[in-house]
Design an enzyme around this catalytic site. Structure first.
Site, PDB file in Angstrom:
ATOM      1  NE  ARG A 163      -3.702   0.530   1.815  1.00  0.00           N
ATOM      2  CZ  ARG A 163      -5.029   0.887   2.211  1.00  0.00           C
ATOM      3  NH1 ARG A 163      -5.225   1.640   3.501  1.00  0.00           N
ATOM      4  NH2 ARG A 163      -6.266   0.179   1.802  1.00  0.00           N
ATOM      5  CG  HIS A 199      -8.321   0.241  -3.046  1.00  0.00           C
ATOM      6  ND1 HIS A 199      -7.558  -1.058  -2.603  1.00  0.00           N
ATOM      7  CD2 HIS A 199      -8.851   0.528  -1.978  1.00  0.00           C
ATOM      8  CE1 HIS A 199      -7.736  -1.184  -1.239  1.00  0.00           C
ATOM      9  NE2 HIS A 199      -8.585  -0.289  -0.887  1.00  0.00           N
ATOM     10  CD  GLN A 217     -13.094  -1.625  -0.913  1.00  0.00           C
ATOM     11  OE1 GLN A 217     -12.250  -1.701   0.126  1.00  0.00           O
ATOM     12  NE2 GLN A 217     -14.347  -2.084  -0.862  1.00  0.00           N
ATOM     13  CG  ASP A 260     -13.455   6.758  -1.331  1.00  0.00           C
ATOM     14  OD1 ASP A 260     -13.447   6.758   0.034  1.00  0.00           O
ATOM     15  OD2 ASP A 260     -12.386   6.652  -1.952  1.00  0.00           O
ATOM     16  CB  CYS A 288     -13.970   1.732  -0.251  1.00  0.00           C
ATOM     17  SG  CYS A 288     -13.520   3.308  -0.264  1.00  0.00           S
ATOM     18  NE  ARG A 319     -10.430  -4.991   0.237  1.00  0.00           N
ATOM     19  CZ  ARG A 319      -9.599  -4.196   0.975  1.00  0.00           C
ATOM     20  NH1 ARG A 319     -10.136  -3.079   1.460  1.00  0.00           N
ATOM     21  NH2 ARG A 319      -8.328  -4.157   0.841  1.00  0.00           N
TER      22      ARG A 319
HETATM   23  N1  NVA Z   1      -9.796   6.909  -1.428  1.00  0.00           N
HETATM   24  C1  NVA Z   1      -9.619   6.412  -0.211  1.00  0.00           C
HETATM   25  C2  NVA Z   1      -9.667   4.879  -0.150  1.00  0.00           C
HETATM   26  C3  NVA Z   1      -9.588   4.408   1.297  1.00  0.00           C
HETATM   27  C4  NVA Z   1      -9.708   3.013   1.125  1.00  0.00           C
HETATM   28  C5  NVA Z   1      -7.982   6.618  -0.066  1.00  0.00           C
HETATM   29  O1  NVA Z   1      -7.268   6.498  -0.553  1.00  0.00           O
HETATM   30  O2  NVA Z   1      -7.788   7.272   1.128  1.00  0.00           O
HETATM   31  N1   CP Z   2     -11.226   0.043   2.249  1.00  0.00           N
HETATM   32  C1   CP Z   2      -9.910  -0.019   2.727  1.00  0.00           C
HETATM   33  O1   CP Z   2      -9.066  -0.298   1.855  1.00  0.00           O
HETATM   34  O2   CP Z   2      -9.815   0.044   3.886  1.00  0.00           O
HETATM   35  P1   CP Z   2      -8.272   0.202   4.926  1.00  0.00           P
HETATM   36  O3   CP Z   2      -7.877   1.615   4.444  1.00  0.00           O
HETATM   37  O4   CP Z   2      -9.013   0.009   6.254  1.00  0.00           O
HETATM   38  O5   CP Z   2      -7.548  -0.909   4.476  1.00  0.00           O
END
Ligand code: NVA
Ligand code: CP
Length: 302
Positions: free
Chosen positions: A102, A129, A132, A219, A259, A287
């Site tokens: 990540r 992502h 997700q 989101d 998400c 997930r």
């Molecule tokens: N768009 C959000 C998704 C989190 C799962 C982010 O990147 O923070």
């Molecule tokens: N939706 C998602 O990826 O959640 P986290 O940021 O908690 O991993």
């Protein structure tokens, strides 16, 4: 399929194969059937951003499959002190069976895959992502029977979620409509591809986007790494939220997906969030199952 870097790289068949296996693994887990398909395998998980779902579902998933996982905070690795990703990739490939990462730049994930010799899974970048969205498609199939011919509406920032939902939705036969403010559109390569491929709309009119939708998705207005833009974004996105008024133009039985984490009374009202909590938390559960399917496909096993 050697890696999961972005959904663009997967065929419709590869996506459906993952979803079918995810359904099967979910069934097996619900019925107490063991599936230790990755006995002795180790997944490294590099995090440059926070996570609840991704970290815990990958860790639990590897354990349930008979393998193990290592949580690797980038700030504690030499990569956090500037060791090149190319070298990190070649070293970790000698210890591990797979890497989940990540991070911010999609290019870092692609470089890890290029220089390493083990499967790499994108656990979220600023661009995509995919894990997700596999869980999201699985959830839509559960509630709607199929993705084919269904309409997916996304309201909000043209971010990693929007990019991956467009690609995943179109590839699995959905029509996709995105409602976002001027200047916050999804990636142009993604929208140009979607326009050339299928039934796709990007509009500033959220009611047009949500009209007759089978699934309404949203989101956060400011993703991880955009904290300093929060004040401007709260202003620019104030009309881009999922409310009961918006849901009144979607299909009567439309599902609402998020998400998570969610910011109530920003991108979604508390009322709509709680009305659709079953779907949203089933989506979060998925997930686990979808990622286990990805792990089995990439790291060996069934
Ligand atoms: N768009 C959000 C998704 C989190 C799962 C982010 O990147 O923070
Ligand atoms: N939706 C998602 O990826 O959640 P986290 O940021 O908690 O991993």
């Amino acid at each position: 399929m050697k890696h999961l870097l972005k959904l663009f790289d997967l065929t419709e068949k590869e996506i459906n194969d993952i979803l079918n296996l995810a359904d099967q693994l979910k069934y097996e887990r619900k019925h107490g059937l063991s599936h230790r398909l990755l006995e002795g395998k180790m997944l490294g998980m590099i995090f440059r951003k926070s996570s609840t779902r991704t970290r815990v579902s990958f860790e639990a998933g590897m354990y349930q499959l008979g393998g193990g996982s290592l949580f690797l905070s980038a700030s504690d690795l030499q990569i956090g002190r500037g060791e090149p990703v190319q070298d990190t990739a070649r070293v970790l490939s000698r210890y591990l069976d797979g890497i989940m990462i990540r991070t911010f730049a999609q290019e870092e994930v692609e470089a890890l895959a290029e220089y390493g010799s083990i499967p790499v899974i994108n656990g979220l970048t600023d661009y995509a992502h995919p894990c997700q969205v596999l869980a999201d498609l699985m959830t839509i199939r559960e509630y709607k029977g199929t993705t084919k011919g269904k309409k997916l509406c996304y309201i909000g920032d043209g971010n990693n979620m929007a990019n991956s939902l467009i690609v995943g939705g179109i590839k699995t036969g959905m029509s996709v409509a995105v409602g976002c403010p001027n200047g916050y559109e999804p990636d142009a390569i993604v929208t140009d591809w979607a326009k050339s491929k299928g039934d796709f709309l990007c509009t500033q009119d959220i009611f047009e986007a949500a009209k007759d939708a089978d699934a309404v998705y949203t989101d956060v207005w400011a993703s991880m790494g955009m904290e300093e833009e929060i004040i401007r974004r709260k202003n620019d996105f104030s009309e881009y939220k999922v409310t009961s008024k918006l849901m009144s133009v979607a299909k009567n039985d439309a599902v609402v997906l998020h998400c998570l984490p969610a910011h109530r009374e920003e991108e979604i009202t508390t009322e709509i969030f709680e009305q659709h909590a079953d779907e949203i938390f089933e989506e979060a559960e998925n997930r686990l199952h979808a990622q286990k399917a990805v792990l089995v496909k990439l790291l060996g096993g069934r």
